[in-house]
Design a protein around this motif. Structure first.
Motif, mmCIF file in Angstrom:
data_model
loop_
_atom_site.group_PDB
_atom_site.id
_atom_site.type_symbol
_atom_site.label_atom_id
_atom_site.label_comp_id
_atom_site.label_asym_id
_atom_site.label_seq_id
_atom_site.Cartn_x
_atom_site.Cartn_y
_atom_site.Cartn_z
ATOM 1 N N ALA A 1 0.833 -1.212 0.000
ATOM 2 C CA ALA A 1 0.000 0.000 0.000
ATOM 3 C C ALA A 1 0.862 1.254 0.000
ATOM 4 O O ALA A 1 0.556 2.232 -0.687
ATOM 5 C CB ALA A 1 -0.941 -0.007 1.200
ATOM 6 N N ARG B 1 2.269 1.714 -3.482
ATOM 7 C CA ARG B 1 1.212 2.203 -4.374
ATOM 8 C C ARG B 1 0.937 3.680 -4.122
ATOM 9 O O ARG B 1 0.706 4.440 -5.058
ATOM 10 C CB ARG B 1 -0.053 1.373 -4.190
ATOM 11 N N ALA B 2 0.988 4.084 -2.861
ATOM 12 C CA ALA B 2 0.771 5.495 -2.518
ATOM 13 C C ALA B 2 1.870 6.386 -3.091
ATOM 14 O O ALA B 2 1.646 7.575 -3.313
ATOM 15 C CB ALA B 2 0.697 5.657 -1.006
#
Length: 56
Positions: A3, A6-7
């Motif tokens: 995550a 992806r951020a």
């Protein structure tokens, strides 16, 4: 961790899998891959990390 990457703009694909551990118990895991369009950004992130940690 996925995550967080992806951020930071990486396109990451995932496939969920199942298998057995060495005791024969069922396990769940994922296989992740970085999309080709994210390779340059991933390289930049690795280089930034190496410089920040004094690895180069």
């Amino acid at each position: 961790m996925i995550a967080a990457l992806r951020a930071k703009g990486l396109v990451i694909h995932s496939v969920e899998k199942t298998g057995l551990d060495r005791d024969g118990q069922k396990i769940y895991y994922g296989v992740y891959s970085i999309d080709e369009c994210s390779v340059d950004r991933a390289t930049e992130l690795v280089e930034e990390y190496e410089q920040r940690e004094g690895l180069v």
